[in-house]
Design a protein around this motif. Structure first.
Motif, PDB file in Angstrom:
ATOM      1  N   ASP A   1      84.360 -23.768  94.572  1.00  0.00           N
ATOM      2  CA  ASP A   1      85.420 -24.656  95.043  1.00  0.00           C
ATOM      3  C   ASP A   1      86.779 -24.095  94.636  1.00  0.00           C
ATOM      4  OD1 ASP A   1      85.748 -25.236  92.355  1.00  0.00           O
ATOM      5  OD2 ASP A   1      85.098 -27.330  92.492  1.00  0.00           O
ATOM      6  N   HIS A   2      87.777 -24.967  94.538  1.00  0.00           N
ATOM      7  CA  HIS A   2      89.168 -24.551  94.361  1.00  0.00           C
ATOM      8  C   HIS A   2      89.670 -24.654  92.926  1.00  0.00           C
ATOM      9  CE1 HIS A   2      89.155 -28.820  94.175  1.00  0.00           C
ATOM     10  NE2 HIS A   2      90.458 -28.917  94.006  1.00  0.00           N
ATOM     11  N   ARG A   3      88.811 -24.996  91.995  1.00  0.00           N
ATOM     12  CA  ARG A   3      89.274 -25.183  90.617  1.00  0.00           C
ATOM     13  C   ARG A   3      89.820 -23.881  90.029  1.00  0.00           C
ATOM     14  NH1 ARG A   3      87.796 -29.733  87.522  1.00  0.00           N
ATOM     15  NH2 ARG A   3      86.915 -31.350  88.856  1.00  0.00           N
ATOM     16  N   HIS A   4      90.588 -24.035  88.957  1.00  0.00           N
ATOM     17  CA  HIS A   4      91.074 -22.857  88.243  1.00  0.00           C
ATOM     18  C   HIS A   4      89.871 -21.984  87.870  1.00  0.00           C
ATOM     19  CE1 HIS A   4      95.185 -24.181  87.966  1.00  0.00           C
ATOM     20  NE2 HIS A   4      94.825 -25.342  87.432  1.00  0.00           N
ATOM     21  N   ASN A   5      89.960 -20.707  88.160  1.00  0.00           N
ATOM     22  CA  ASN A   5      88.944 -19.697  87.815  1.00  0.00           C
ATOM     23  C   ASN A   5      87.660 -19.755  88.641  1.00  0.00           C
ATOM     24  OD1 ASN A   5      90.524 -18.626  85.613  1.00  0.00           O
ATOM     25  ND2 ASN A   5      89.899 -20.409  84.412  1.00  0.00           N
ATOM     26  N   SER A   6      87.537 -20.708  89.572  1.00  0.00           N
ATOM     27  CA  SER A   6      86.279 -20.805  90.336  1.00  0.00           C
ATOM     28  C   SER A   6      85.981 -19.530  91.122  1.00  0.00           C
ATOM     29  CB  SER A   6      86.318 -22.004  91.289  1.00  0.00           C
ATOM     30  OG  SER A   6      86.057 -23.203  90.614  1.00  0.00           O
ATOM     31  N   SER A   7      86.992 -18.976  91.773  1.00  0.00           N
ATOM     32  CA  SER A   7      86.786 -17.756  92.552  1.00  0.00           C
ATOM     33  C   SER A   7      86.364 -16.599  91.654  1.00  0.00           C
ATOM     34  CB  SER A   7      88.074 -17.400  93.306  1.00  0.00           C
ATOM     35  OG  SER A   7      87.921 -16.177  93.990  1.00  0.00           O
ATOM     36  N   GLN A   8      87.039 -16.441  90.532  1.00  0.00           N
ATOM     37  CA  GLN A   8      86.694 -15.370  89.594  1.00  0.00           C
ATOM     38  C   GLN A   8      85.277 -15.555  89.054  1.00  0.00           C
ATOM     39  OE1 GLN A   8      88.401 -15.664  85.725  1.00  0.00           O
ATOM     40  NE2 GLN A   8      88.197 -13.476  85.249  1.00  0.00           N
ATOM     41  N   PHE A   9      84.936 -16.793  88.683  1.00  0.00           N
ATOM     42  CA  PHE A   9      83.596 -17.061  88.155  1.00  0.00           C
ATOM     43  C   PHE A   9      82.513 -16.749  89.197  1.00  0.00           C
ATOM     44  CE2 PHE A   9      85.035 -20.522  84.882  1.00  0.00           C
ATOM     45  CZ  PHE A   9      85.662 -19.539  84.132  1.00  0.00           C
ATOM     46  N   ALA A  10      82.790 -17.090  90.459  1.00  0.00           N
ATOM     47  CA  ALA A  10      81.820 -16.816  91.532  1.00  0.00           C
ATOM     48  C   ALA A  10      81.623 -15.312  91.709  1.00  0.00           C
ATOM     49  CB  ALA A  10      82.285 -17.452  92.834  1.00  0.00           C
ATOM     50  N   LYS A  11      82.703 -14.553  91.641  1.00  0.00           N
ATOM     51  CA  LYS A  11      82.612 -13.092  91.809  1.00  0.00           C
ATOM     52  C   LYS A  11      81.870 -12.448  90.636  1.00  0.00           C
ATOM     53  CE  LYS A  11      86.784 -12.716  94.635  1.00  0.00           C
ATOM     54  NZ  LYS A  11      88.214 -12.343  94.654  1.00  0.00           N
ATOM     55  N   LEU A  12      82.122 -12.922  89.410  1.00  0.00           N
ATOM     56  CA  LEU A  12      81.394 -12.404  88.242  1.00  0.00           C
ATOM     57  C   LEU A  12      79.905 -12.744  88.346  1.00  0.00           C
ATOM     58  CD1 LEU A  12      83.930 -13.328  85.425  1.00  0.00           C
ATOM     59  CD2 LEU A  12      83.263 -11.008  86.082  1.00  0.00           C
ATOM     60  N   THR A  13      79.608 -13.949  88.845  1.00  0.00           N
ATOM     61  CA  THR A  13      78.212 -14.364  89.047  1.00  0.00           C
ATOM     62  C   THR A  13      77.532 -13.435  90.048  1.00  0.00           C
ATOM     63  OG1 THR A  13      78.769 -16.666  88.588  1.00  0.00           O
ATOM     64  CG2 THR A  13      76.725 -16.270  89.779  1.00  0.00           C
ATOM     65  N   ALA A  14      78.190 -13.188  91.167  1.00  0.00           N
ATOM     66  CA  ALA A  14      77.629 -12.311  92.198  1.00  0.00           C
ATOM     67  C   ALA A  14      77.407 -10.898  91.661  1.00  0.00           C
ATOM     68  CB  ALA A  14      78.570 -12.278  93.403  1.00  0.00           C
ATOM     69  N   THR A  15      78.378 -10.397  90.903  1.00  0.00           N
ATOM     70  CA  THR A  15      78.265  -9.040  90.347  1.00  0.00           C
ATOM     71  C   THR A  15      77.052  -8.922  89.428  1.00  0.00           C
ATOM     72  OG1 THR A  15      80.666  -8.784  90.470  1.00  0.00           O
ATOM     73  CG2 THR A  15      79.495  -7.287  88.995  1.00  0.00           C
ATOM     74  N   ALA A  16      76.823  -9.938  88.602  1.00  0.00           N
ATOM     75  CA  ALA A  16      75.670  -9.926  87.696  1.00  0.00           C
ATOM     76  C   ALA A  16      74.360  -9.831  88.467  1.00  0.00           C
ATOM     77  CB  ALA A  16      75.682 -11.185  86.824  1.00  0.00           C
TER      78      ALA A  16
END
Length: 594
Positions: A103-118
């Motif tokens: 979603d649009h929360r602070h850091n959500s995009s970054q967290f999603a990308k780190l999750t995908a990378t893992a």
């Protein structure tokens, strides 16, 4: 996760600084260490954030106890590892896959990308919802694409400082035991970030073999499914519905526009609360971005007054919940989660294409008993589950799989509604589409939500609720409160207290201790969980549940009374709620905040 109890705080600081490669969060811990703020370092580093059926949810700060880039990587590596060991590999090339959204929360995009990378580094294919999405798109996309798991980065309606990591399993439902424990154990074995774990550019470099961007494809299929759901409910006539809508600073507006288009609502009849229309992670106009909270719908109701509109509809920020209000005789009335729940249920039954006797409708243990009364009178199968859509979704699938009934709908009083034809989780956008369809039907019958609700009460009885909570200082205090309640029964030589507030107790179900007075062997039908506190009590005309919250420092109570009139039922519910707080919770004794 692994135990930090045997380490000094200096060792924990050293460990953090060695593992964390995010400059901002490294600096947070370094600054606290330089200032020798050991109390704060203890709070941040001593206890690791716990993974459970709700995944992870916490404030965003540096430290093992919170959500931040490092703990997101650790959780993702653990989940990926568990997935690799638990999903059968039919051929050497058949790798598991996962769908990830945010979603649009602070850091959500970054967290999603780190999750995908893992996941990519672990050799697991990622279906990536590359832009803002509402939460139900993850379980929907999981089923559509045949993925083995899903992750949604969201904290739903929590305050702005929070974020979360929500996990779905291969059946498109939220995880339940023992999967949560298996994932938690795997996280504790995968705490050191893999080489490349911090480099999210792998997502843009991928050629589609390991990463597939799927937002457009999933959304198109989702709205086709929603369209199919409401087309079956279409009514004759062209009743004009007008309403005000708020996404509450969340991601719901674009999806709501699609719903309006599907239903043929004119743009002039779909009035959006402009101050709350765009995704804003700071939620500037509301104290808590939850439509249930007092004052949260004030701006929407003021907008409706300005336009001469009597209906307000709302989603929470990740649009998996739905709320509604109606202006009746000059006063705004916010429909409770239970009232909406039975309105949806009545509509689902009246529009089902199969025989009513083959339908199953579900509600959770803290929700209204009115659905059970409707089932007894109308002939559909009703089933009660533990709290949460992880149970409602999984049990609905189990019922349908048995073949005797088809589970078509489920709800929980916390404004969550599930339409099984779309997704096995709460879905605020599907709920919005069904509610607007119901409005059209009611208008064709010359009534409104309040009028329809009155019809249902007159048919099935008046059910009135009084729900609330007290704030508990700690899980240990919560446990002491519940143990104190149980001891009230022991004093009389019984397994449970004999009365409360002058009313005799006739039924007792304790899902912590594993006792149910209504079963022949005293064993509850519902699952027992020693790690959480939950007791359900029955008295003449009143039933209530008390439980410790799994995500907040609260002890909650859900009281419902049934009577021949609204006022009589409301009075009984309020009296029992007051007795629970004063006689059982004892705020002064335990230091609770009422």
């Amino acid at each position: 996760m692994s135990d930090n109890s045997d380490k000094t705080i200096q060792q924990l600081v050293k460990e953090w600084l060695e593992l964390d490669q995010n400059e901002a969060t490294r600096q947070e811990i370094q600054n606290l260490s330089d200032k020798e703020d050991y109390d704060e370092l203890e709070r941040r580093l001593r206890t690791r954030i716990a993974f459970g059926t709700a995944g992870l949810r916490s404030s965003m700060q540096a430290g093992f106890a919170h959500l931040n880039p490092l703990t997101i990587i650790q959780a993702s590596q653990g989940l990926a590892s568990y997935l690799l060991t638990s999903v059968p590999q039919t051929t050497p090339s058949a790798k598991p896959s996962v769908i990830i959204g945010h979603d649009h929360r602070h850091n959500s995009s970054q967290f999603a990308k780190l999750t995908a990378t893992a996941f990519i580094l672990k050799g697991i294919k990622v279906y990536f919802l590359e832009d803002l999405v509402h939460t139900p798109l993850v379980p929907f996309g999981l089923n559509l694409l045949g993925a083995n798991a899903g992750v949604m980065i969201t904290a739903s309606h929590n305050p702005a400082k929070d974020n979360g990591y929500k996990v779905y399993w291969g059946n498109g439902c939220q995880i339940i035991p023992p999967v949560d424990a298996g994932i938690a154990a795997a996280i504790s074995e995968n705490l050191i970030p893999l080489e490349g774990a911090w480099d999210t550019t792998v997502l843009s470099k991928e050629d589609g073999h390991m990463v597939e961007k799927v937002k457009g494809r999933v959304e198109e299929a989702y709205f086709e499914k929603v369209k199919g759901l409401v087309e079956k409910m279409a009514v004759d006539g062209e009743e004009k519905v007008r309403f005000v809508y708020t996404p509450m600073h969340g991601v719901g507006l674009e999806a709501a526009k699609q719903v309006v288009k599907i239903l043929g609502v004119g743009e002039e009849d779909f009035v959006v609360v402009e101050e709350q229309a765009k995704p804003d992670p700071d939620f500037p106009t509301v104290k808590f971005p939850n439509p249930e909270e007092k004052g949260a719908l004030d701006l929407a109701m003021a907008t409706a007054d300005k336009h001469g509109i009597t209906i307000v509809l709302a989603n929470d920020p990740d649009a998996d919940r739905f709320a509604a209000a109606e202006k009746v005789e000059g006063k705004w009335q916010i429909l409770t989660g239970n009232q909406l729940g039975v309105l949806f249920a009545s509509h689902m039954i009246s529009t089902t294409s199969s025989p009513v006797s083959e339908a199953a409708l579900l509600s959770s243990a803290v929700s209204t008993q009115m659905l059970a009364a409707m089932g007894q009178m109308d002939g559909f199968h009703h089933e009660e589950t533990l709290t949460g859509f992880k149970w409602l979704g999984n049990v609905a699938q189990q019922i349908t799989a048995r073949g005797t009934h088809k589970a078509i709908y489920a709800f929980e009083e916390a404004i969550g509604y599930m339409f099984s034809d779309v997704v096995h989780d709460k879905d605020g956008i599907a709920a919005l589409s069904v509610f607007v369809t119901m409005l059209k039907k009611w208008l064709s019958e010359g009534t409104t939500p309040a009028g329809k609700l009155q019809e249902l009460y007159e048919k099935y009885g008046f059910f009135e609720s009084c729900n609330g909570y007290v704030v508990s200082p700690s899980p240990d205090i919560t446990r002491k409160v519940f143990d104190g309640i149980r001891k009230l029964g022991e004093e009389g030589g019984k397994k449970f207290p004999g009365s409360l507030g002058g009313r005799e107790i006739s039924y007792w179900r304790d899902l912590t201790e594993g006792y149910d007075s209504a079963t022949s062997d005293g064993v509850p039908v519902l699952p027992v969980d020693k790690s959480s506190q939950m007791i359900t009590v029955g008295m003449d005309g009143v039933r209530f549940t008390i439980r410790g919250s799994g995500t907040e420092p609260k002890i909650k109570y859900y009281v419902e009374a049934k009577a021949s009139g609204k006022e009589e039922a409301a009075k009984a519910a309020k009296e029992v709620a007051g007795a629970i707080v004063q006689e059982w919770f004892k705020p002064e004794v335990y230091g609770l905040i009422a």
